[in-house]
Design an enzyme around this catalytic site. Structure first.
Site, PDB file in Angstrom:
ATOM      1  N   TYR A  20      -2.038  -1.291  10.931  1.00 26.51           N
ATOM      2  CA  TYR A  20      -2.300  -1.745   9.565  1.00 26.51           C
ATOM      3  C   TYR A  20      -1.119  -1.350   8.663  1.00 26.51           C
ATOM      4  O   TYR A  20      -0.582  -2.164   7.910  1.00 26.51           O
ATOM      5  CB  TYR A  20      -3.603  -1.135   9.028  1.00 26.51           C
ATOM      6  CG  TYR A  20      -3.678  -1.108   7.523  1.00 26.51           C
ATOM      7  CD1 TYR A  20      -4.001  -2.265   6.817  1.00 26.51           C
ATOM      8  CD2 TYR A  20      -3.377   0.050   6.799  1.00 26.51           C
ATOM      9  CE1 TYR A  20      -4.018  -2.262   5.426  1.00 26.51           C
ATOM     10  CE2 TYR A  20      -3.404   0.065   5.422  1.00 26.51           C
ATOM     11  CZ  TYR A  20      -3.721  -1.088   4.733  1.00 26.51           C
ATOM     12  OH  TYR A  20      -3.725  -1.082   3.356  1.00 26.51           O
ATOM     13  N   LYS A  32       1.931  -3.668   6.342  1.00 25.07           N
ATOM     14  CA  LYS A  32       2.342  -3.556   4.928  1.00 25.07           C
ATOM     15  C   LYS A  32       3.844  -3.242   4.849  1.00 25.07           C
ATOM     16  O   LYS A  32       4.581  -3.803   4.043  1.00 25.07           O
ATOM     17  CB  LYS A  32       1.525  -2.464   4.221  1.00 25.07           C
ATOM     18  CG  LYS A  32       0.033  -2.782   4.148  1.00 25.07           C
ATOM     19  CD  LYS A  32      -0.237  -4.065   3.393  1.00 25.07           C
ATOM     20  CE  LYS A  32      -1.665  -4.510   3.433  1.00 25.07           C
ATOM     21  NZ  LYS A  32      -1.898  -5.831   2.856  1.00 25.07           N
ATOM     22  N   SER A  66       0.837  -1.202   0.000  1.00 26.95           N
ATOM     23  CA  SER A  66       0.000   0.000   0.000  1.00 26.95           C
ATOM     24  C   SER A  66       0.869   1.247   0.000  1.00 26.95           C
ATOM     25  O   SER A  66       1.987   1.249   0.552  1.00 26.95           O
ATOM     26  CB  SER A  66      -0.853  -0.022   1.273  1.00 26.95           C
ATOM     27  OG  SER A  66      -1.412   1.231   1.520  1.00 26.95           O
TER      28      SER A  66
HETATM   29  C1  UD1 Z   1      -5.566   4.812   3.670  1.00 30.34           C
HETATM   30  C2  UD1 Z   1      -4.257   4.473   3.026  1.00 30.34           C
HETATM   31  C3  UD1 Z   1      -4.411   3.355   2.047  1.00 30.34           C
HETATM   32  C4  UD1 Z   1      -5.091   2.184   2.687  1.00 30.34           C
HETATM   33  C5  UD1 Z   1      -6.443   2.634   3.223  1.00 30.34           C
HETATM   34  C6  UD1 Z   1      -7.107   1.471   3.922  1.00 30.34           C
HETATM   35  C7  UD1 Z   1      -2.749   6.400   2.769  1.00 30.34           C
HETATM   36  C8  UD1 Z   1      -2.342   7.539   1.899  1.00 30.34           C
HETATM   37  N1  UD1 Z   1      -3.746   5.633   2.292  1.00 30.34           N
HETATM   38  O1  UD1 Z   1      -6.356   5.376   2.704  1.00 30.34           O
HETATM   39  O2  UD1 Z   1      -3.153   2.946   1.597  1.00 30.34           O
HETATM   40  O3  UD1 Z   1      -5.259   1.131   1.764  1.00 30.34           O
HETATM   41  O4  UD1 Z   1      -6.229   3.675   4.175  1.00 30.34           O
HETATM   42  O5  UD1 Z   1      -8.367   1.822   4.367  1.00 30.34           O
HETATM   43  O6  UD1 Z   1      -2.225   6.169   3.824  1.00 30.34           O
HETATM   44  N2  UD1 Z   1     -12.619  11.063   3.894  1.00 30.34           N
HETATM   45  C9  UD1 Z   1     -13.592  11.980   4.276  1.00 30.34           C
HETATM   46  N3  UD1 Z   1     -14.746  11.514   4.807  1.00 30.34           N
HETATM   47  C10 UD1 Z   1     -14.982  10.169   4.986  1.00 30.34           C
HETATM   48  C11 UD1 Z   1     -13.991   9.243   4.584  1.00 30.34           C
HETATM   49  C12 UD1 Z   1     -12.803   9.723   4.050  1.00 30.34           C
HETATM   50  O7  UD1 Z   1     -13.401  13.183   4.136  1.00 30.34           O
HETATM   51  O8  UD1 Z   1     -16.058   9.817   5.499  1.00 30.34           O
HETATM   52  C13 UD1 Z   1     -11.375  11.556   3.306  1.00 30.34           C
HETATM   53  C14 UD1 Z   1     -10.128  11.223   4.129  1.00 30.34           C
HETATM   54  O9  UD1 Z   1      -9.906  12.204   5.105  1.00 30.34           O
HETATM   55  C15 UD1 Z   1      -9.067  11.181   3.042  1.00 30.34           C
HETATM   56  C16 UD1 Z   1      -9.812  10.703   1.792  1.00 30.34           C
HETATM   57  O10 UD1 Z   1     -11.189  10.898   2.065  1.00 30.34           O
HETATM   58  O11 UD1 Z   1      -8.607  12.481   2.800  1.00 30.34           O
HETATM   59  C17 UD1 Z   1      -9.587   9.235   1.501  1.00 30.34           C
HETATM   60  O12 UD1 Z   1      -9.805   8.496   2.696  1.00 30.34           O
HETATM   61  P1  UD1 Z   1      -9.891   6.909   2.708  1.00 30.34           P
HETATM   62  O13 UD1 Z   1     -10.806   6.426   1.660  1.00 30.34           O
HETATM   63  O14 UD1 Z   1     -10.147   6.479   4.118  1.00 30.34           O
HETATM   64  O15 UD1 Z   1      -8.458   6.441   2.255  1.00 30.34           O
HETATM   65  P2  UD1 Z   1      -7.009   6.807   2.831  1.00 30.34           P
HETATM   66  O16 UD1 Z   1      -7.056   7.249   4.229  1.00 30.34           O
HETATM   67  O17 UD1 Z   1      -6.329   7.656   1.832  1.00 30.34           O
END
Ligand code: UD1
Length: 341
Positions: free
Chosen positions: A152, A156, A126
């Site tokens: 987690y 990885k 990841s």
């Molecule tokens: C992270 C890891 C990824 C991993 C994943 C597992 C990093 C860069 N990425 O993904 O490798 O496989 O976790 O779950 O470390 N968001 C909102 N509202 C929500 C949900 C998410 O605003 O309800 C935003 C988050 O703040 C983030 C983006 O959406 O900025 C993506 O979030 P998410 O889908 O959880 O993925 P990552 O955190 O990037």
């Protein structure tokens, strides 16, 4: 005869899509899953797409003796190892669950591989291994890894380390760690997709569930980050593109005479903010999404996307789908499982 590829976690989100792409490319996948985090009904759905029931065995990936038997019974020619837990928050609450399953599962598969050194091995890593890349937004495989921010992430990080150490001890092994960025979307048939257990942590499943009326609104975590519009930026990759990258990885490893441990980014090379993804969802699906801004989520990386040159030069692979395809296919899938017209 088609080469048999063992797909651990083959009933899961990325695993099921990879099974379909393996079949499309002439491989014969053997699904290994114990359905602790997936649903056996996915087998029927895969059957509908590929036209026959894929070989499947119920097995805990930590059960090394069973794995050895499966290797022999099916004459396995390649392994793609997905079976692992992936919820960042849960890993903070229950770290031993993550270390015991993700690390012990990997070690169990590698122990069997050691006895079958010609069998290529692909590991689900990841972009989490980069952490918050110091001053960089675009990361390539030589970007320094950071201290992970969750158990987690450590599984990885450590997984890659274990594979690297094993390679030092036996350089005939052919292994590849694929560093996924943020997988989204579903198969265009809407027969397979992501089935989050409980409330989703990831952004797009939360968006589609909000659109389906399961949640009142999406909360966007933070609005004053130093990015294009104040929200975090990620590299969202369509799950079918990601699945195709696994097939290319197996093709490549099978073509090699010598051993290797390659590490390859799998993303699109393009950053998309949370707001941009929300707007793409609204435009592509012709609907309004109820959202609000909330506090920043602790541990969130501000901005990261992949440099994908190595994937292209080594594997001849590039993502061909964009975020519009991802948000459209994800909504089509959500509608199909909720019986929404
Ligand atoms: C992270 C890891 C990824 C991993 C994943 C597992 C990093 C860069 N990425 O993904 O490798 O496989 O976790 O779950 O470390 N968001 C909102 N509202 C929500 C949900 C998410 O605003 O309800 C935003 C988050 O703040 C983030 C983006 O959406 O900025 C993506 O979030 P998410 O889908 O959880 O993925 P990552 O955190 O990037």
């Amino acid at each position: 005869m088609s080469k048999k590829v063992l797909v651990t976690g083959g009933a899961g989100y990325i695993g099921s899509h990879t099974v379909v792409e393996l079949v499309k490319s002439g491989y014969d996948p053997v699904i290994l899953d114990d359905y602790r985090n997936s649903d056996p009904s996915v087998l029927k759905r895969i059957t509908q797409i590929i036209g026959y029931e894929p070989t499947h065995v119920v097995c805990d990936v930590c059960d090394q003796n069973r794995l050895e038997e499966i290797f022999k019974t099916y004459s396995i020619s390649g392994v793609i190892h997905f079976a692992a837990y992936k919820a960042v928050g849960e890993s903070v609450e229950n770290p031993l669950k993550y270390y015991s399953n993700n690390i012990a599962g990997l070690v169990s598969v590698l122990n069997v591989l050691k006895q079958n050194p010609k069998v290529p091995f692909v590991f689900s890593s990841s972009c989490t291994v980069y952490g918050e890349p110091m001053g960089l937004k675009e990361v390539d495989e030589n970007t320094a890894k950071s201290i992970p921010t969750s158990p987690y992430g450590y599984t990885k990080w450590l997984g890659e380390q274990i594979i690297g150490d094993l390679f030092i001890s036996n350089n005939r092994l052919r292994m590849m760690s694929l560093r996924y960025f943020n997988p989204i979307g579903a198969h265009q048939s809407a027969l397979i997709g992501e089935l989050p257990v409980g409330k989703p942590n990831n952004l797009l499943p939360f968006i589609t569930q909000t659109a389906a009326g399961i949640h009142e609104k999406l909360v966007i975590f933070g609005k004053d980050y130093p990015t294009v519009d104040g929200t975090c930026v990620r590299d969202y990759i369509h799950v079918v593109d990601l699945a195709e990258a696994h097939v290319k990885a197996i093709d490549h490893l099978l073509s090699l005479k010598n051993g290797c441990h390659e590490v390859v980014n799998v993303g699109t090379g393009k950053g998309t903010s949370v707001l941009e993804l929300v707007h793409a969802f609204e435009e592509e699906n012709n609907m309004k999404l109820n959202y609000t801004f909330g506090p920043k989520r602790s541990g969130d990386v501000i901005e990261i996307y992949a440099n994908v040159d190595y994937a292209h030069s080594l594997l001849g692979w590039k993502a061909t789908r964009d975020i519009n395809d991802g948000v459209r296919d994800a909504w089509k899938w959500e509608k199909s499982i909720r019986n929404i017209q």
